[in-house]
Design an enzyme around this catalytic site. Structure first.
Site: not given
Length: 754
Positions: A69-71, A245
């Site tokens: 996951q892209k935080h 994203g």
């Protein structure tokens, strides 16, 4: 206090006398990387080509696709209380103070009453083993990204062993085992090790990319992944539904086995401090200290405690010397490159920095006094922190081209901080250092570098394959609304529409979504301009206006709800937003300062040329270098080059007579305007004519050239020449097309090869 005062006087004298430091044959330097994030690899393949290649590699059993996951936050790096805390390209500011506080609070949540002891042990461990951890820092106090988080938190994204050679990054299984040992938060990870699962992953993203939010995306990936490792922080619970994203990259084919072993040996740790009083929160502290940035920093560091942060020198200076006094003389970089390296790592860093300086890469190498080593400073022993700040992604691409020519070059890292020691040695010591640096250390580290250069038998280009996959619901907020504010308020709705349509075209947004977004964004433009008139909405707090607008828009229909993704429950930040230095961007990066610009200018001509004067834009290129296409695009862009001067273009192939004389005549009529000289200007004679025009019409001139390294005998690379020739041969209805068709026929007839 008396001792500190004496040390402060000593340091003050050293700072004043450092300008007289000179490099001679007995001057040596030692450099050690203090903090760094992954290198930025710019693969020349398109995203679709990367995806296809990644599936092929997995199908052949050579690798696994790892997805995380892209935080939506900022990069924060921590190397212990002695090693330092760093943002992407800065340190000693509110961004790093917030990072230290959040990290310290994570220890309190995890360890409860044992937190001070574990914080001290963690700092000692990082220092002893020369380790740096990188985290995605997600807070509501440092400005808006895609969604204001419900809680302030961080997740560990990388662990790096800095050692005394090239940095070595932990694999994801190693990162998870490290974090579970210290009870630090980890990201959500999925592994796809078969052709079926890899293909299904990309198909799932394609199906969800325009409407996907955290819950359905995570559910879909959980169902198709071969291994799913949930993150310590649930994205929906701490950040919300708007998911920035996913990052997909190629990792070792053994990753699945290693991950299963880690999950068996390192179960999810308990949180001993979950029910205890953790003290004031980040938002409480920022709200209670609204006077200035220094007061907020001081309160954050005091509240995190001395076991986590016993030394505040990086933020407040030393013994009466303010933090800004740490700026060192610009000659530090020159001295560093001239001095003898004491070891192989220093030599490789000199090689990297020297190359970037020679090639005029758009980067700065700013040096600061290292207050952590003040006790060892003397006139002949100077210690600095160097911040290597890359200003443009094109630098990474150009540097990779250099790495292909010289495979012994070290990678160019993101978030790059180096401790530099310049010192003098007596003749005997100098001889010993020279002998050591040229023999043993070079052999050992050189062998280490070569042994680590391959990855599971994959070619370098394959081993670095990575693709970032962002979701439209996030991009609406950040790219289309936030990043479009300047265009909307400066150039108006028409220019704003051109901006967002261009963005959607680049992304390949579906026609139906483009239509829906056009309607919504046009309505947003009218709404926000009517409300704010000529005063631009601040980008750091844009969600205060954007989120309520999106919430109301989503309520009108299910289609609107799907378009927006999720809205409502806005976190109000007005009472606790950090006091941010206007010279820093949203990740704490210093904006380029006048006089301390990168080694290659990054500002456009309009930033430094008076707008009361004229401008001549000219092209010292050759046919096919796209000058006419660029001029046409500028002419067709609403607002032109961003100010109110009129634009005028003269195309060389459609201008009869003496071209440059006609340009001069036109400029005399209207010297104030911007002239696009659409003709090749390859020689000194033409440049002198342009210089004369500038003098006569009070104008500045800007040459525009293709970004090409060239060869020893040619200003353009062979690849660039091939592109230029291909463009020329593909021309239709161009004034000089006939000439090049004849050239093509001649080359073909005589079997010549270029």
């Amino acid at each position: 206090a008396a001792e500190q005062g004496g040390a402060g006087d000593k340091l003050s004298r050293l700072i004043k006398g450092a300008a007289e430091f000179s490099v001679d044959n007995n001057t040596f330097t030692e450099a050690q990387i203090r903090a760094t994030f992954y290198p930025k690899f710019e693969n020349e393949k398109s995203d679709q080509e990367k995806r296809t290649r990644m599936i092929e590699i997995v199908s052949q059993g050579l690798a696994t696709i790892e997805v995380t996951q892209k935080h939506s936050g900022s990069l924060f790096m921590y190397a212990g209380h002695r090693g330092g805390a760093y943002a992407k390209n800065s340190f000693g500011n509110i961004f790093t103070a917030v990072g230290v506080f959040v990290l310290g609070r994570l220890f309190r949540e995890a360890w409860g009453g044992k937190a001070p002891k574990m914080q001290a042990e963690f700092n000692d461990f990082l220092e002893k083993n020369r380790i740096c951890i990188s985290m995605e820092l997600v807070t509501a106090v440092l400005g808006d990204h895609g969604q204001r988080p419900k809680d302030d938190y961080a997740v560990v994204t990388a662990v790096t062993e800095l050692g005394h050679g090239k940095p070595q990054f932990y694999s994801t299984p190693e990162v998870i085992s490290f974090c579970r040992k210290w009870r630090l938060p980890t990201n959500h990870v999925w592994l796809f090790s078969t052709r079926k699962s890899a293909t299904s992953f990309f198909a799932a993203y394609d199906a969800l990319c325009e409407e996907g939010t955290a819950t359905p995306v995570c559910k879909a990936l959980d169902e198709i992944a071969d291994i799913s490792v949930p993150g310590s922080k649930d994205h929906v619970m701490v950040q919300g539904e708007i998911l920035e994203g996913l990052v997909a990259r190629i990792v070792s084919r053994e990753s699945s086995v290693q991950m299963e072993e880690v999950l068996r040996n390192f179960p999810i740790p308990s949180l001993d401090g979950g029910d205890s009083d953790l003290g004031p929160s980040l938002r409480d502290i920022c709200a209670a200290n609204r006077s200035d940035e220094k007061q907020q920093i001081k309160s954050l560091l005091e509240n995190v405690g001395s076991s986590m942060c016993p030394d505040h020198r990086d933020w407040f200076g030393y013994s009466g010397l303010e933090a800004q006094s740490r700026n060192a003389d610009k000659s530090v970089v020159t001295h560093f490159l001239q001095a003898h390296p004491t070891d192989y790592a220093t030599k490789k860093l000199q090689e990297m920095i020297g190359l970037m300086k020679r090639k005029n890469f758009s980067a700065s190498f700013k040096s600061y006094w290292n207050y952590q080593k003040v006790d060892s400073l003397s006139n002949d022993n100077l210690c600095y922190k160097m911040v290597i700040h890359v200003y443009s992604d094109s630098v990474f691409r150009r540097y990779q081209q250099e790495m292909r020519k010289n495979q012994e070059l070290w990678p160019l890292y993101r978030g790059f901080f180096v401790d530099v020691n310049l010192f003098k040695a007596n003749n005997k010591k100098a001889a010993e250092l020279s002998k050591d640096s040229n023999t043993l250390l070079r052999n050992i580290n050189g062998a280490l570098d070569s042994s680590l250069s391959s990855k599971d038998g994959l070619a370098d280009e394959d081993s670095n394959l990575m693709v970032k996959l962002k979701f439209l619901t996030y991009k609406i907020r950040t790219f289309l609304i936030r990043n479009g504010l300047s265009t909307l308020f400066k150039d108006g709705p028409s220019a704003y529409r051109t901006y967002y349509l261009r963005q959607m075209k680049i992304w390949g947004t579906s026609a139906s979504k483009q239509k829906e977004l056009t309607k919504m964004l046009d309505e947003w433009a009218v709404y926000i301009r009517r409300k704010y008139q000529n005063k631009q909405l601040p980008s750091s707090t844009y969600l205060s206006e954007a989120e309520p607008f999106l919430e109301q828009y989503a309520k009108r229909s299910p289609a609107n709800q799907a378009l927006i993704g999720a809205a409502g429950d806005l976190v109000q930040t007005e009472n606790f937003l950090a006091i941010l230095d206007a010279q820093r961007d949203e990740e704490g990066d210093l904006q380029p300062e006048r006089g301390t610009a990168p080694s290659s200018p990054t500002s456009t001509s309009l930033d430094v040329v008076s707008k009361t004067e004229g401008l001549i834009v000219f092209f010292p290129g050759i046919p096919g270098c796209a000058k006419s296409a660029l001029c046409e695009q500028i002419l067709n862009t609403p607002g032109g080059l961003g100010d109110n001067r009129p634009l005028h273009s003269l195309m060389g192939d459609r201008t009869k007579g003496r071209y440059w004389q006609k340009v001069a005549d036109e400029r005399k009529k209207k010297p104030f305007r911007i002239t696009l000289a659409d003709k090749n200007a390859p020689n000194e004679e033409v440049w002198r004519q342009i210089e004369d025009m500038c003098g006569m019409t009070k104008a500045a001139a800007v040459p525009v050239i293709p970004d090409s390294e060239g060869t020893d005998s040619n200003p353009f690379s062979l690849e660039a020449l091939a592109v230029f020739m291909f463009r020329v041969l593909q021309r239709v209805n161009h004034p000089v097309c006939t000439r090049y068709l004849l050239l093509h026929k001649f080359v073909d007839t005589h079997r010549y090869t270029f």
